[in-house]
Scaffold this active site. Structure first.
Site, short mmCIF file in Angstrom:
data_model
loop_
_atom_site.label_atom_id
_atom_site.label_comp_id
_atom_site.label_asym_id
_atom_site.label_seq_id
_atom_site.Cartn_x
_atom_site.Cartn_y
_atom_site.Cartn_z
N GLU A 38 16.90 31.94 -2.56
CA GLU A 38 17.94 31.64 -1.57
C GLU A 38 17.24 30.89 -0.44
O GLU A 38 16.59 31.51 0.41
CB GLU A 38 18.57 32.93 -1.03
CG GLU A 38 19.36 33.73 -2.05
CD GLU A 38 20.73 33.14 -2.34
OE1 GLU A 38 21.02 32.01 -1.90
OE2 GLU A 38 21.51 33.82 -3.03
N CYS B 251 21.29 30.29 7.63
CA CYS B 251 21.24 29.36 6.49
C CYS B 251 22.57 28.67 6.32
O CYS B 251 22.65 27.55 5.83
CB CYS B 251 20.84 30.11 5.23
SG CYS B 251 21.95 31.48 4.83
N GLU C 2 16.50 20.70 7.64
CA GLU C 2 17.19 21.85 8.23
C GLU C 2 16.75 21.96 9.70
O GLU C 2 15.55 21.93 9.99
CB GLU C 2 16.81 23.12 7.47
CG GLU C 2 17.61 24.33 7.91
CD GLU C 2 17.27 25.58 7.10
OE1 GLU C 2 16.06 25.81 6.85
OE2 GLU C 2 18.19 26.33 6.73
P1 NAD Z 1 9.84 31.74 5.49
O1 NAD Z 1 9.89 30.94 4.25
O2 NAD Z 1 8.87 31.35 6.53
O3 NAD Z 1 9.53 33.28 5.16
C1 NAD Z 1 10.35 34.05 4.32
C2 NAD Z 1 9.55 35.22 3.79
O4 NAD Z 1 8.57 34.74 2.88
C3 NAD Z 1 8.81 36.02 4.84
O5 NAD Z 1 8.92 37.38 4.56
C4 NAD Z 1 7.37 35.53 4.67
O6 NAD Z 1 6.41 36.45 5.11
C5 NAD Z 1 7.31 35.35 3.18
N1 NAD Z 1 6.26 34.46 2.68
C6 NAD Z 1 5.60 33.46 3.34
N2 NAD Z 1 4.70 32.87 2.52
C7 NAD Z 1 4.78 33.50 1.33
C8 NAD Z 1 4.13 33.34 0.08
N3 NAD Z 1 3.20 32.40 -0.11
N4 NAD Z 1 4.48 34.14 -0.93
C9 NAD Z 1 5.43 35.09 -0.78
N5 NAD Z 1 6.09 35.30 0.39
C10 NAD Z 1 5.78 34.51 1.43
O7 NAD Z 1 11.33 31.75 6.06
P2 NAD Z 1 11.83 32.35 7.44
O8 NAD Z 1 11.38 31.45 8.53
O9 NAD Z 1 11.54 33.79 7.52
O10 NAD Z 1 13.42 32.24 7.26
C11 NAD Z 1 14.14 31.11 7.59
C12 NAD Z 1 14.53 30.34 6.36
O11 NAD Z 1 15.25 31.19 5.47
C13 NAD Z 1 15.48 29.19 6.64
O12 NAD Z 1 15.10 28.07 5.91
C14 NAD Z 1 16.83 29.70 6.18
O13 NAD Z 1 17.74 28.70 5.83
C15 NAD Z 1 16.43 30.52 5.02
N6 NAD Z 1 17.46 31.51 4.71
C16 NAD Z 1 18.20 31.32 3.58
C17 NAD Z 1 19.22 32.21 3.28
C18 NAD Z 1 20.04 32.02 2.04
O14 NAD Z 1 20.71 32.98 1.66
N7 NAD Z 1 20.03 30.88 1.39
C19 NAD Z 1 19.48 33.29 4.12
C20 NAD Z 1 18.71 33.46 5.26
C21 NAD Z 1 17.69 32.54 5.54
#
Ligand code: NAD
Length: 529
Positions: free
Chosen positions: A247, A281, A379
């Site tokens: 997602e 999102c 985004e």
């Molecule tokens: P992010 O990608 O920075 O982090 C998300 C999660 O991934 C965190 O828990 C982080 O610690 C973890 N992570 C980071 N590197 C990793 C790796 N190499 N392996 C495994 N896990 C890892 O995102 P964010 O800044 O926390 O969230 C914002 C983003 O999430 C935005 O792009 C938003 O659009 C998206 N989002 C999407 C939805 C949806 O349902 N489509 C919902 C909410 C947020």
């Protein structure tokens, strides 16, 4: 593990993760970072617990989730406050978009999962297979690794944790390092509702702990986050052949057609662009408005934006709170600078507000935006309402689809039929006609994207089915008969096989019936009864 205390009393230690209040940057709690070396053992514990949990009758698992709903409901005010403090969103938003959504997810799956996971008879259309009885069973995957973001730190993990557990999986949850308190709260709710500890374990830390979770080989990964991290997660899962749901981000378009109620559409545009400070999102990221109504629509957006109250998320009158971190503000200002340099005009907002806190940014309306600008491609994830004027609905559709993202979109029109027709042309996982984003609160609605917005679905029956494996079981009703296609090949079987094909697939009933005798010979050639 959580120690909520006054900032002055805390001495940050390297093995701890600080939960910050984004409105002032102060530490509000600390959490132990899970050592990466312990993650495999945690997944192993989850695996052992899963075999017992999967044997608990589905109805009982549903009843236990209903108990989580009761706990969450009883603690709703306290939890809304925690989400507001840690994620910086206004209290009303914590209640509506986090607590209400989480409660409803519990209620929905507790009530409907048994029906949704019931085994199904699979009737066979092929005559040769009529002597068999097929059924489809839905079995849990095993251990689900859930990796979640900070922007909806309660609603997003609950959207997977609840159906995963109901379906008989166990879960290891890695919340965002920016919202560890909300992450630990999720596990606390389940424990308070009587779930044994190993059914839902929370591991704390940054990306390296998320990576350690995947390395520990859960049976499926449900990741919510940015496109950039999503790519890394997809690659790590592919390497180990772990199935995943991704997602990811969005660049949701709002198409405002001339027939729309401009007052309602402009209110939706303002709310859709600024809710959660634009850090959603599903937030409105691009608006395409038809020329005939553009001036009026933009003027209404500007007036309504100017009236918004920006301030402390804890103040019940605040409508726009703080962004999560100053670095997130940097990203928004960089996009706005690029847009202005290419000819866009900021009509209101556009400034940081250090007088309010380190990550405040004014709700901003910008026009004159063009597809080449980063603001219209990447985004933004901030409080920016960007409007482009178009000459027709067709142009709005073309521009809306001109994006690598495909999460959701909205169409605003006075004609519901036109809304449906345009929805059919939009490349997005979901389209709302005359509303934005609220489908996230409709438990029956699948949530997920296309293209760079990811794959797979959460919420709804589709989201539940992501967390189970379909197993097809077939019972032969004539167990003492050998099958026509088994060994003993010869010329007469080849002829009979061809007759059988003729009987099944020839054009016209007469031609088909000509094949019948041979077909029967092939089917019953070796009957032992
Ligand atoms: P992010 O990608 O920075 O982090 C998300 C999660 O991934 C965190 O828990 C982080 O610690 C973890 N992570 C980071 N590197 C990793 C790796 N190499 N392996 C495994 N896990 C890892 O995102 P964010 O800044 O926390 O969230 C914002 C983003 O999430 C935005 O792009 C938003 O659009 C998206 N989002 C999407 C939805 C949806 O349902 N489509 C919902 C909410 C947020």
């Amino acid at each position: 593990m959580a120690t909520a205390s006054q900032p002055a009393q805390l001495a940050p230690a390297p093995a701890h993760l600080s939960s910050l209040d984004p409105s002032n940057g102060e530490v509000i709690a600390q959490f132990e970072i899970t050592p990466a070396g312990e993650v495999a053992g945690i997944v192993e514990r989850a695996r052992r617990a899963q075999s017992t949990w999967a044997r608990v009758p589905l109805a009982e698992r549903c009843a236990k989730v209903a108990r989580v709903r009761e706990v969450l409901y009883a603690r709703r005010q306290e939890i809304a406050e925690l989400v507001t403090r840690e994620a910086g969103k206004p209290r009303v938003e914590s209640l509506f978009a986090e607590v209400l959504v989480a409660l409803d997810i519990c209620a929905f799956y507790a009530t409907n999962a048994a029906r949704m996971l019931r085994s199904e008879r699979v009737p066979h259309h092929n005559l040769a297979m009529k002597s068999k009885s097929g059924r489809l069973f839905y079995e849990p995957f095993g251990v689900i690794g859930v990796i979640s973001p900070w922007n909806y730190p309660l609603a997003v993990p609950m959207g997977t944790v609840v159906p995963a557990l109901v379906a008989g999986n166990t879960v290891v949850l890695k919340p965002s390092e920016l919202t560890p308190w909300c992450g630990s709260l999720v596990a606390e709710l389940f424990q308070q509702a009587g779930f044994p500890h190993d059914l839902l374990q929370v591991i704390q830390g940054g990306g390296e702990i998320g990576a350690a979770l995947i390395a520990a080989r859960p049976d499926k990964v449900v990741f919510t986050g940015s496109v950039e991290t999503g790519r890394r997660v997809a690659a790590a899962c592919a390497e180990k052949l772990i199935p995943s749901v991704l997602e990811l981000g969005g660049k949701d378009a709002m198409l405002v057609l001339a027939s729309a109620d401009q007052d309602i559409a402009s209110s939706a545009a303002v709310w859709g662009s600024f809710t959660n400070c634009g850090q959603a999102c599903l937030s409105v990221e691009r608006i395409y408005v038809e020329r005939g109504v553009a001036d009026k629509f933009i003027q209404m957006c500007v007036e309504k934006t100017k009236r918004l109250k920006l301030g402390s998320p804890l103040d019940p009158e605040t409508e726009v709170g703080t962004m999560i971190r100053p670095t997130q503000v940097d990203r928004v200002t960089a996009q706005l600078d690029d847009a202005v340099a290419r000819g866009a005009r900021i009509l209101t907002g556009g400034r940081r507000r250090p007088d309010l806190g380190p990550a405040y940014f004014e709700p901003t309306v910008v026009t004159g935006v063009t597809p080449d600008m980063k603001l219209m491609q990447e985004e933004t994830f901030g409080p920016v309402l960007a409007v482009a004027v178009v000459d027709s609905a067709a142009e709005a559709v073309r521009l809306a689809n001109d994006s690598e993202f495909g999460l959701s979109a909205s169409v605003w029109t006075g004609d519901a039929r036109q809304g449906r027709e345009i929805a059919a042309q939009l490349r997005a996982g979901s389209v709302m006609v005359n509303d934005v984003a609220s489908y996230f609160g409709i438990c029956e609605a699948p949530h997920g994207g296309r293209g760079a917005s990811g794959w797979g679905r959460t919420h709804s029956r589709a989201g539940l089915l992501e967390l189970v494996q379909a197993k097809y079981v077939d019972v032969d009703l004539l167990p003492r008969w050998s099958k026509a296609w088994w060994y003993g090949y010869n010329q007469s079987l080849a002829v009979a096989a061809d007759h059988f094909l003729q009987f099944l697939f020839a054009q016209g009933i007469v031609e088909r019936l000509k094949g019948a005798p041979g077909a029967m010979r092939s089917l019953f050639r070796d009957s032992k009864i």
